[in-house]
Design an enzyme around this catalytic site. Structure first.
Site, short mmCIF file in Angstrom:
data_model
loop_
_atom_site.label_atom_id
_atom_site.label_comp_id
_atom_site.label_asym_id
_atom_site.label_seq_id
_atom_site.Cartn_x
_atom_site.Cartn_y
_atom_site.Cartn_z
N GLU A 363 0.84 -1.22 0.00
CA GLU A 363 0.00 0.00 0.00
C GLU A 363 0.87 1.26 0.00
O GLU A 363 0.55 2.27 0.64
CB GLU A 363 -1.03 -0.05 1.12
N1 COS Z 1 -6.32 11.61 -3.78
C1 COS Z 1 -6.88 12.09 -4.92
N2 COS Z 1 -6.17 12.36 -6.03
C2 COS Z 1 -4.85 12.10 -5.99
C3 COS Z 1 -4.21 11.59 -4.85
C4 COS Z 1 -5.01 11.34 -3.71
N3 COS Z 1 -4.49 10.84 -2.58
N4 COS Z 1 -2.89 11.45 -5.12
C5 COS Z 1 -2.72 11.86 -6.40
N5 COS Z 1 -3.91 12.25 -6.91
C6 COS Z 1 -4.18 12.80 -8.23
C7 COS Z 1 -3.40 14.08 -8.45
O1 COS Z 1 -4.12 15.21 -7.96
C8 COS Z 1 -3.30 14.12 -9.95
O2 COS Z 1 -4.53 14.56 -10.51
P1 COS Z 1 -4.61 15.81 -11.55
O3 COS Z 1 -3.80 15.42 -12.73
O4 COS Z 1 -6.07 15.94 -11.82
O5 COS Z 1 -4.03 16.97 -10.82
C9 COS Z 1 -3.17 12.66 -10.31
O6 COS Z 1 -3.71 11.90 -9.23
C10 COS Z 1 -1.74 12.23 -10.56
O7 COS Z 1 -1.00 12.56 -9.41
P2 COS Z 1 0.56 12.70 -9.41
O8 COS Z 1 0.99 13.59 -10.55
O9 COS Z 1 0.98 13.07 -8.04
O10 COS Z 1 1.01 11.21 -9.79
P3 COS Z 1 2.44 10.55 -9.77
O11 COS Z 1 2.57 9.68 -10.94
O12 COS Z 1 3.51 11.57 -9.51
O13 COS Z 1 2.33 9.52 -8.52
C11 COS Z 1 2.34 8.76 -6.29
C12 COS Z 1 2.02 9.90 -7.26
C13 COS Z 1 3.79 8.34 -6.34
C14 COS Z 1 2.02 9.29 -4.92
C15 COS Z 1 1.42 7.55 -6.63
O14 COS Z 1 1.78 6.98 -7.86
C16 COS Z 1 1.44 6.48 -5.59
O15 COS Z 1 0.82 6.61 -4.54
N6 COS Z 1 2.13 5.37 -5.86
C17 COS Z 1 2.16 4.22 -5.00
C18 COS Z 1 1.01 3.35 -5.27
C19 COS Z 1 0.94 2.25 -4.27
O16 COS Z 1 0.60 2.47 -3.13
N7 COS Z 1 1.27 1.02 -4.73
C20 COS Z 1 1.17 -0.11 -3.92
C21 COS Z 1 0.19 -1.00 -4.57
S1 COS Z 1 -1.19 -1.37 -3.67
S2 COS Z 1 -0.53 -2.81 -2.48
#
Ligand code: COS
Length: 380
Positions: A363
């Site tokens: 996660e």
């Molecule tokens: N809630 C709502 N929207 C969200 C959000 C959240 N918590 N986090 C990101 N977003 C939205 C952003 O606002 C953006 O939207 P807009 O383009 O409309 O502005 C969009 O999602 C993309 O966000 P961002 O540019 O930050 O994406 P990135 O590719 O830089 O990735 C991370 C952000 C690294 C934080 C994300 O990819 C992530 O959480 N990765 C890990 C996933 C994970 O937990 N994997 C484990 C698998 S499940 S066991």
């Protein structure tokens, strides 16, 4: 500011504590050794209402707050982190996702079964090349008018083999990057869907983790969650809450290991006295308890943020980052306090040490939590 728990919270916590001691503890070592899924125990947790705690009572949920949920997660995780991850995925990723973003028809058809434990859910985001980099989905969902066709592979899916319903994230329009991603409800018995290899894991070995294969799986359009292109935000919002559950799991693993170490140190003798009378051990207990207390405050704060309708992206990420580190530190020290016995299965702490590691990975790894936290700090 009120740090007290309500009567209801205490009752729920005690019910989870009793269940963990009477139903999860017997057989926990055997399930870990043989990678045996706790089928009977999951059924009973469904009957107790632990599988859909926060979901709408109209759909069989408990209508409880997030504080109640993290209390249950901590208690279950003290004894059996394999059982608690099943609870965590079903509650905060699957039920919460459907309850919050699903249509009435989706809730009627799927949520009612998932909240009661009649069916189990899985959340399918990670792929061989898209774990942390969640936008790089290679699984495709091609729009065919009244349905989508799904192709691809998902990896490391908790409840992968035991689930009945799967929330699957896939790319519909590559050009649109994260805005072209969708989330779907997929049923296990649909043509073209196959449960792949079961992973042989370091820890949480009682839970089943599989790869999943989608080969021209036809998904009706009514099984898409939210508007077209909502899938990435769906995954991010859902994972934000999921991280609170995993933070509570890490807290529980740490608390369980601490309690075992404390109790052991009161009976084990060395140099003519119980080892807790040696400062070398007493100071370890003091450090463990201090760090666990700090982690508990962070977990509670993030749960409270969610219950208050405040933003919990950062507080959940901080709670998970911190509690998972505490889980590692405390379990390693708990093994140390147990000495040679700590290295032996029947004393439980070696399992808790192995289980702790995953809380820094799934996660969102600790490194991903730092991205979330630092972006939150710097965004204004
Ligand atoms: N809630 C709502 N929207 C969200 C959000 C959240 N918590 N986090 C990101 N977003 C939205 C952003 O606002 C953006 O939207 P807009 O383009 O409309 O502005 C969009 O999602 C993309 O966000 P961002 O540019 O930050 O994406 P990135 O590719 O830089 O990735 C991370 C952000 C690294 C934080 C994300 O990819 C992530 O959480 N990765 C890990 C996933 C994970 O937990 N994997 C484990 C698998 S499940 S066991």
């Amino acid at each position: 500011m009120d740090f007290g728990l309500t009567e209801e919270h205490l009752m729920i916590r005690d019910a989870a504590r009793d269940f963990a001691r009477t139903e999860l503890l017997p057989g926990v070592i055997e399930r870990d050794t043989h990678q045996k899924f706790p089928t009977e125990q999951v059924k009973k947790m469904g009957e107790l209402g632990f599988l859909g705690m926060m979901a709408d009572p109209q759909y069989g949920g408990g209508g409880m707050d997030t504080i109640s949920y993290v209390l249950v997660m901590e208690e279950l995780s003290k004894i059996d982190a394999s059982a608690s991850v099943i609870v965590s995925v079903n509650n905060s990723l699957v039920c919460w996702g459907l309850d919050t973003y699903g249509t009435d028809a989706q809730k009627e058809k799927y949520l009612t079964k998932l909240t009661t434990g009649e069916s189990i859910g899985a959340f399918c985001l990670s792929e061989p090349e898209a774990g942390s980099d969640a936008t790089s989905q290679k699984t495709t969902a091609i729009d065919k008018g009244d349905h989508y066709v799904l192709n691809g592979t998902k990896n490391w899916i908790t409840n992968g083999g035991s689930a009945d319903f799967y929330l699957v994230i896939a790319q519909t329009d590559k050009e649109k990057k994260h805005k072209g991603i969708n989330a779907f409800i997929v049923e296990k018995n649909w043509d073209g869907f196959e449960v792949g290899v079961k992973e042989d894991k370091l820890g949480i070995r009682g839970s089943d983790t599989h790869s999943l294969i989608f080969n021209d799986v036809k998904v009706p359009k009514e099984n898409r969650i939210g508007e077209d292109g909502f899938g990435f935000k769906f995954a991010m919002k859902t994972l934000s809450g999921g991280r609170i559950g995993i933070a509570a799991q890490a807290l529980g693993i740490a608390s369980g290991a601490y309690e075992l170490a404390r109790d052991y140190s009161k009976v084990r003798k060395a140099f003519g006295t119980e080892i807790c009378n040696h400062q070398a051990i007493a100071f370890k207990l003091a450090d463990m308890h201090t760090n666990i207390t700090a982690a508990r405050h962070m977990v509670m704060k993030s749960a409270w943020d969610k219950d208050q309708g405040r933003n919990y992206d950062m507080s959940g990420a901080m709670a998970k980052l911190y509690a998972s580190q505490v889980a590692m530190d405390v379990t390693v020290e708990a093994v140390q306090v147990h000495g040679g016995n700590g290295y032996v299965k029947e004393y439980h702490v070696e399992r808790l040490m192995r289980d702790a590691k995953i809380t820094q990975i799934y996660e969102g790894t600790s490194e991903i939590q730092k991205i979330v936290i630092s972006r939150g700090l710097l965004k204004d």
